[in-house]
Write a protein that holds these residues in place. Structure first.
Motif, PDB file in Angstrom:
ATOM      1  N   MET A   1       0.848  -1.199   0.000  1.00  0.00           N
ATOM      2  CA  MET A   1       0.000   0.000   0.000  1.00  0.00           C
ATOM      3  C   MET A   1       0.875   1.236   0.000  1.00  0.00           C
ATOM      4  SD  MET A   1      -1.248  -0.004   3.944  1.00  0.00           S
ATOM      5  CE  MET A   1      -1.951  -1.634   4.038  1.00  0.00           C
ATOM      6  N   THR A   2       0.308   2.317  -0.457  1.00  0.00           N
ATOM      7  CA  THR A   2       1.100   3.544  -0.521  1.00  0.00           C
ATOM      8  C   THR A   2       1.276   4.106   0.872  1.00  0.00           C
ATOM      9  OG1 THR A   2      -0.796   4.973  -0.693  1.00  0.00           O
ATOM     10  CG2 THR A   2       0.069   4.076  -2.757  1.00  0.00           C
ATOM     11  N   ALA A   3       2.241   5.037   0.982  1.00  0.00           N
ATOM     12  CA  ALA A   3       2.500   5.652   2.285  1.00  0.00           C
ATOM     13  C   ALA A   3       1.280   6.407   2.762  1.00  0.00           C
ATOM     14  CB  ALA A   3       3.712   6.580   2.184  1.00  0.00           C
ATOM     15  N   ALA A   4       0.587   7.073   1.813  1.00  0.00           N
ATOM     16  CA  ALA A   4      -0.582   7.877   2.226  1.00  0.00           C
ATOM     17  C   ALA A   4      -1.672   6.975   2.790  1.00  0.00           C
ATOM     18  CB  ALA A   4      -1.102   8.678   1.046  1.00  0.00           C
ATOM     19  N   THR A   5      -1.944   5.851   2.076  1.00  0.00           N
ATOM     20  CA  THR A   5      -2.974   4.946   2.574  1.00  0.00           C
ATOM     21  C   THR A   5      -2.577   4.392   3.930  1.00  0.00           C
ATOM     22  OG1 THR A   5      -2.849   4.149   0.308  1.00  0.00           O
ATOM     23  CG2 THR A   5      -4.547   3.189   1.707  1.00  0.00           C
ATOM     24  N   ALA A   6      -1.308   4.028   4.041  1.00  0.00           N
ATOM     25  CA  ALA A   6      -0.845   3.463   5.309  1.00  0.00           C
ATOM     26  C   ALA A   6      -1.025   4.469   6.427  1.00  0.00           C
ATOM     27  CB  ALA A   6       0.620   3.036   5.189  1.00  0.00           C
ATOM     28  N   PHE A   8      -3.085   6.950   6.564  1.00  0.00           N
ATOM     29  CA  PHE A   8      -4.511   7.112   6.861  1.00  0.00           C
ATOM     30  C   PHE A   8      -5.013   5.954   7.709  1.00  0.00           C
ATOM     31  CE2 PHE A   8      -8.716   8.628   6.337  1.00  0.00           C
ATOM     32  CZ  PHE A   8      -9.531   7.510   6.195  1.00  0.00           C
ATOM     33  N   GLN A   9      -4.598   4.745   7.322  1.00  0.00           N
ATOM     34  CA  GLN A   9      -5.102   3.590   8.062  1.00  0.00           C
ATOM     35  C   GLN A   9      -4.556   3.544   9.477  1.00  0.00           C
ATOM     36  OE1 GLN A   9      -4.465   0.051   5.631  1.00  0.00           O
ATOM     37  NE2 GLN A   9      -6.623   0.207   5.095  1.00  0.00           N
ATOM     38  N   VAL A  10      -3.341   3.982   9.657  1.00  0.00           N
ATOM     39  CA  VAL A  10      -2.756   3.926  10.993  1.00  0.00           C
ATOM     40  C   VAL A  10      -3.356   4.994  11.900  1.00  0.00           C
ATOM     41  CG1 VAL A  10      -0.637   4.392  12.284  1.00  0.00           C
ATOM     42  CG2 VAL A  10      -0.588   2.862  10.335  1.00  0.00           C
ATOM     43  N   LEU A  11      -3.520   6.208  11.303  1.00  0.00           N
ATOM     44  CA  LEU A  11      -3.933   7.305  12.174  1.00  0.00           C
ATOM     45  C   LEU A  11      -5.442   7.457  12.292  1.00  0.00           C
ATOM     46  CD1 LEU A  11      -1.351  10.083  11.369  1.00  0.00           C
ATOM     47  CD2 LEU A  11      -1.548   8.675  13.385  1.00  0.00           C
ATOM     48  N   VAL A  12      -6.164   7.126  11.241  1.00  0.00           N
ATOM     49  CA  VAL A  12      -7.589   7.432  11.287  1.00  0.00           C
ATOM     50  C   VAL A  12      -8.446   6.169  11.337  1.00  0.00           C
ATOM     51  CG1 VAL A  12      -9.463   8.668  10.181  1.00  0.00           C
ATOM     52  CG2 VAL A  12      -7.169   9.582  10.079  1.00  0.00           C
ATOM     53  N   PHE A  13      -8.444   5.453  10.241  1.00  0.00           N
ATOM     54  CA  PHE A  13      -9.368   4.316  10.193  1.00  0.00           C
ATOM     55  C   PHE A  13      -8.660   3.145   9.563  1.00  0.00           C
ATOM     56  CE2 PHE A  13     -13.579   2.634  10.400  1.00  0.00           C
ATOM     57  CZ  PHE A  13     -13.586   1.649   9.433  1.00  0.00           C
ATOM     58  N   PRO A  14      -8.558   1.979  10.145  1.00  0.00           N
ATOM     59  CA  PRO A  14      -9.093   1.682  11.480  1.00  0.00           C
ATOM     60  C   PRO A  14      -8.064   1.909  12.582  1.00  0.00           C
ATOM     61  CG  PRO A  14      -8.414  -0.338  10.422  1.00  0.00           C
ATOM     62  CD  PRO A  14      -8.017   0.775   9.509  1.00  0.00           C
ATOM     63  N   GLY A  15      -7.322   2.959  12.501  1.00  0.00           N
ATOM     64  CA  GLY A  15      -6.237   3.213  13.466  1.00  0.00           C
ATOM     65  C   GLY A  15      -6.689   4.049  14.631  1.00  0.00           C
ATOM     66  N   LEU A  16      -5.915   5.088  14.938  1.00  0.00           N
ATOM     67  CA  LEU A  16      -6.030   5.794  16.203  1.00  0.00           C
ATOM     68  C   LEU A  16      -7.396   6.419  16.443  1.00  0.00           C
ATOM     69  CD1 LEU A  16      -4.421   6.531  18.652  1.00  0.00           C
ATOM     70  CD2 LEU A  16      -3.684   8.603  17.526  1.00  0.00           C
ATOM     71  N   LEU A  79      -0.908   4.611  25.758  1.00  0.00           N
ATOM     72  CA  LEU A  79      -1.849   4.794  24.647  1.00  0.00           C
ATOM     73  C   LEU A  79      -1.212   4.383  23.326  1.00  0.00           C
ATOM     74  CD1 LEU A  79      -4.628   5.719  23.922  1.00  0.00           C
ATOM     75  CD2 LEU A  79      -3.790   8.033  23.683  1.00  0.00           C
ATOM     76  N   ALA A  80       0.066   4.727  23.150  1.00  0.00           N
ATOM     77  CA  ALA A  80       0.736   4.396  21.893  1.00  0.00           C
ATOM     78  C   ALA A  80       0.829   2.889  21.701  1.00  0.00           C
ATOM     79  CB  ALA A  80       2.118   5.039  21.867  1.00  0.00           C
ATOM     80  N   ALA A  81       1.191   2.183  22.768  1.00  0.00           N
ATOM     81  CA  ALA A  81       1.335   0.729  22.646  1.00  0.00           C
ATOM     82  C   ALA A  81       0.005   0.088  22.292  1.00  0.00           C
ATOM     83  CB  ALA A  81       1.867   0.153  23.963  1.00  0.00           C
ATOM     84  N   VAL A  82      -1.062   0.559  22.960  1.00  0.00           N
ATOM     85  CA  VAL A  82      -2.379  -0.018  22.680  1.00  0.00           C
ATOM     86  C   VAL A  82      -2.779   0.246  21.232  1.00  0.00           C
ATOM     87  CG1 VAL A  82      -4.797   0.223  23.229  1.00  0.00           C
ATOM     88  CG2 VAL A  82      -3.162   0.084  25.054  1.00  0.00           C
ATOM     89  N   ALA A  83      -2.552   1.489  20.787  1.00  0.00           N
ATOM     90  CA  ALA A  83      -2.932   1.818  19.415  1.00  0.00           C
ATOM     91  C   ALA A  83      -2.119   1.007  18.420  1.00  0.00           C
ATOM     92  CB  ALA A  83      -2.765   3.322  19.176  1.00  0.00           C
ATOM     93  N   ALA A  84      -0.834   0.801  18.740  1.00  0.00           N
ATOM     94  CA  ALA A  84       0.016   0.044  17.810  1.00  0.00           C
ATOM     95  C   ALA A  84      -0.460  -1.396  17.712  1.00  0.00           C
ATOM     96  CB  ALA A  84       1.464   0.098  18.279  1.00  0.00           C
TER      97      ALA A  84
END
Lengths: 313, 141, 410
Positions: A1-6, A8-16, A79-84
């Motif tokens: 996946m592209t960096a942008a998609t990654a 987005f997925q990490v920070l927004v949905f289904p991420g943080l 919080l970071a560990a849980v999100a990761a």
């Protein structure tokens, strides 16, 4: 996946952002159910959000004797560990955001970090009640981690892979096998009460004994982050249990899969809320005794059963 | 009685049943709450009948009442609700029984001055039968 | 295991979520085990005994009632009984019955409150919510009968101020039925719920000999097998005319105290029913003199927490010469240190809660210990006043604007 998609997925949905939202909703469900079981009304739906916003607006006080760095970093690390760890759990569909062979172990490791931060935050607060709470927290970790790990590793042994996505795929292919893991599910639910510090295992945070345990000296935005971390930890652990023990419906497409995921998480949270209402708080020695004498052997037997079954499959 | 079996989670049935019943909480203040008859709220003085004997002043445990003479057979009563303990001894001590314990309980004030309530004497001297009702200041807000 | 493991001093109190009222337990902790407990009382001292001397008997009834919210009628009745004895008044039987009914209703509300608090102290909030929900029934009944939920103001010297009408009686019986059914459920819970029993059993042990030598009273003592109850041993009010069982238990620990209190609840329902059935007709009060003749009397009362003792000395005026109150919690507090010996810190809240502490009742006296000579000293009122002012002045408080009562300046 592209960096942008990654990203987005990490920070927004289904991420943080998604995780925070679901975490707050999960806290509401837990508190509302707890209240209704006790014949009370319970908080309105926006209560957890209101609590977090209120805490963010309050003054943050760092005690003079506390170790400033660890005191302030502990909540964020939690919080970071849980999100990761959330990124490696398949929720709907067989593929999580990231997956690799062995990510189950990594997730379990990441989920241990919040408990460690409770200990470190409490210990470096350098106040009596915090120290007592921190020591109890770390003692409790020894008690529940063993059965929890054994229970979560048993299905992996049967599936023959250390990747959660791989396990999901295996059980999707052999749907009847998840019944074998039901004792493990029960053990995991009880051990989860210990991990999430809920009654009967909320000893590290026993309000009537040690004020607030590790969180006694925390206020303002540090406390907000700790609370968010705990809420999200509940969701992540529930998702992990759903992915490992209830791996059906993963191939039914994104929308149905999403609804099914929410249903599974809701069911697990409901069971946790019911268990929270039903029991009194155990003492630390009673809890350690119970974990090592009752649920650890069951988890151990589950592992043995799965190993034996593996030979014939 | 059957021998009790010790087990965890005895309350399960009760808890699950509560899920389907209305909560036991009264949704005050959205639902108004009425105190039972005879509730001892703040006292109200019907000063047109007051004879100025000061029995209420003497017997009040909190020293919250003051009776002032404002004219011939006309008296004014002041109650400091901040000091009043709502015991009702004034009502019992009054020989003319002109003190009535009301049922109000929403008495919170930010300004302590508003807690001092004065029951003013009627403007005209009291007539032989019945009299003009006393003008009293209820707590505001 | 080296015995020089560090001892940590944990201050439980005066402010602590475990304590409903301020009191200081300085705990020496070794790991999770308690080494020693040092008790300091006096945080709730309000000068009530002195206040009684400056108010008339009629005013004192209300002041004494407000020593405590939960056992308010205990103090009020004990005081009034002492004064009536000095004045030689014969209280009408109907008044005695009404007093006893309210006393038992207070016992019911107090024990239900205790049940909830005990549940909360062991983390069983569900028990708290349910028992306090049921307690509302008796609170509403008391509001109906007396005009207030606490501090009932029912007693007056010579009788009671309010009568129980015929319409109120069915309501009393209905509430007794409801509560009896609920209490049966709580007894079942107490006998069967595993996690609750684990937290309550074996905790806070007090042997019968210790209970007697440390002067424990009330359910605390009765749970150690000490068969003492002022209602039976020295009957007052209408207790001589009802039959009831004194509930004792042999567990000698917190579990025993729970069972004793639950048993007492069931007995209270029976007592109230008997009283209501046999309520005699007649006046509810007898005229009391304004000035009580000189004399003294001691009055004992079985409060929900144990034996409450009032001593009143009258000097012929309308104000008492001396009023002394010995609350039951003062007698029970000394056994707490013994109960906590060799226990866990986690057990401290429930052990303290198990004596049903009411520190508002307890803090009546201060003993001044001369630390150099180790002997107690008595301070007069003026000495105490000047001592306090000096203490604060040394810490920088400016007293130049303060006028003491009587016009003297500090």
């Amino acid at each position: 996946m592209t960096a942008a998609t990654a990203l987005f997925q990490v920070l927004v949905f289904p991420g943080l952002v998604f995780l925070l939202g679901i975490g707050l909703a999960g806290e509401f469900v837990d508190r509302k159910l707890y209240a209704r079981l006790q014949n009370r009304v319970g908080p309105p739906w926006f209560q957890p959000l209101a609590d977090v916003l209120k805490l963010l607006g309050k003054e943050k006080v760092v005690p003079e004797e506390a170790d400033r760095r660890i005191f302030t970093l502990a909540p964020i690390v939690a919080l970071a560990a849980v999100a990761a760890s959330f990124l490696y759990i398949p929720m709907w569909g067989a593929m999580p955001v990231f997956a690799f062979e062995g990510d189950l172990v990594v997730v379990l490791y990441l989920l241990l970090i919040p408990s460690l931060t409770f200990f470190l935050g409490g210990w470096y607060s350098r106040s009596i009640f915090s120290t007592l709470g921190a020591v109890r927290a770390i003692t409790q970790v020894f008690a529940y981690e063993v059965p929890l790990l054994l229970a979560l590793l048993a299905p992996a042994l049967l599936a023959g892979t250390w990747s959660i996505a791989g396990m999901a795929a295996y059980y999707a292919a052999h749907p009847g096998y998840f019944l074998v893991n039901v004792p493990g599910l029960l053990v995991a639910l009880v051990a989860l009460l210990g991990k999430l510090e809920r009654v009967p295992f909320d000893i590290p945070e026993a309000e009537t004994e040690i004020v607030a345990g590790s969180f006694t000296e925390y206020s303002g935005r540090y406390l907000a982050f700790f609370r968010l971390a705990i809420d999200c930890e509940a969701i992540v652990c529930a998702s992990l249990l759903a992915a490992v023990f209830l791996p059906f419906g993963l191939g039914l497409g994104p929308w149905i899969g999403f609804v099914l995921y929410l249903a599974k998480v809701l069911a697990i949270l409901a069971v946790l809320a019911l268990l929270r209402t039903l029991f009194a708080r155990l003492r630390l020695d009673q809890m350690v005794d119970f974990c090592f004498r009752v649920i650890a052997p069951i988890a151990f037997l589950q592992v043995v059963l799965n190993l034996v079954l593996k030979e014939f499959v | 009685m059957k021998t009790p079996r010790r087990r965890p989670g005895v309350m399960l049935q009760t808890l699950l049943r509560s899920l389907f019943r209305r909560p036991a909480t009264t949704r005050y203040p959205y639902v108004p709450f009425v105190m039972p008859k005879g509730f001892r709220g703040p006292p109200r003085f019907h000063v047109e009948g007051c004879i100025g004997c000061q029995m209420c002043v003497r017997n009040c445990p909190a020293r919250a009442i003051t009776i002032t003479k404002v004219g011939e057979k006309r008296f004014e009563a002041t109650v400091d609700l901040g000091k009043c303990v709502y015991c009702g001894q004034c009502a019992d001590s009054c020989p003319k029984k002109i003190i009535e314990m009301t049922s109000e309980f929403e008495l919170a004030q930010i300004d302590k001055g508003k807690l001092r309530i004065t029951f003013h004497a009627p403007v005209a001297p009291p007539s032989p039968e019945g009299s003009a009702p006393a003008v009293s200041q209820p707590p505001s807000g | 295991m080296s015995d020089k493991k560090r001892i940590v001093q944990v201050p439980i109190g005066p402010q602590h979520p475990a304590l409903k009222e301020p009191e200081s337990f300085m705990v020496d902790l070794r790991g999770e085990k308690i080494d020693a407990v040092r008790l300091r009382l006096g945080y709730n001292h309000r000068g009530i005994e002195k206040g009684c001397e400056q108010r008339t008997y009629v005013q004192d009834v209300y002041l004494v009632e407000r020593i405590c919210g939960i056992c308010s009628t205990s103090h009020s009745t004990a005081f009034v009984q002492a004064v009536e004895e000095i004045a030689g008044l014969e209280v009408p039987r109907r008044a005695l019955y009404i007093r006893t009914i309210i006393a038992e209703l207070e016992r019911i509300h107090s024990h239900l409150l205790w049940l909830g608090v005990a549940g909360h102290e062991v983390g069983f909030d569900t028990l708290l919510m349910y028992s306090w929900r049921d307690r509302e029934a008796v609170m509403d009944l008391l509001a109906l009968l007396t005009g207030n939920r606490v501090n009932y103001g029912l007693n007056t010297i010579g009788g009671v101020r309010r009568d129980i009408t015929a319409e109120e009686i069915p309501e009393i019986l209905r509430v007794m039925d409801v509560l009896e059914e609920r209490t049966t459920y709580y007894i079942k819970l107490g006998l069967e719920e595993e996690t609750l029993i684990r937290r309550l059993a074996g905790v806070g042990k007090l042997s019968k000999e210790d209970a007697v030598s440390l002067g424990a009273v009330g359910p605390t003592a009765r749970a150690s097998g000490v068969d003492r109850d002022t209602r039976r041993d020295d009957p007052y009010a209408a207790y001589g005319e009802v039959s009831f069982k004194v509930v004792t238990d042999d567990h000698c620990d917190v579990y025993g105290r729970t069972l004793v209190r639950l048993g007492e609840l069931m007995e209270s329902y029976s007592i109230v029913r008997q009283l209501v059935k046999n309520l005699p007709e007649g006046p509810i009060t007898v005229k009391a003199p304004l000035r009580i003749p000189a004399g003294e009397a001691v009055s004992r009362y079985e409060a929900p927490r144990g034996e409450d003792v009032h001593y009143v000395q009258a000097n012929g005026t309308d104000k008492p010469e001396r009023v002394k109150v010995r609350a039951p919690t003062l007698a029970n507090t000394q056994s707490v240190a013994k109960m906590l010996e060799d226990g866990y810190l986690a057990d401290l809240p429930i052990v303290v809660a198990a004596i049903d502490p009411c520190f508002s009742c307890t803090d009546r006296t201060i003993s001044v210990l001369d630390t150099k000579r180790g002997t107690p000293r008595t301070l007069t009122w003026d000495e105490l006043s000047r001592y306090g002012i000096d203490w604060h002045r040394r810490r920088g408080i400016d007293f130049s604007k303060v006028v003491l009562s009587g016009g003297a300046r500090a």
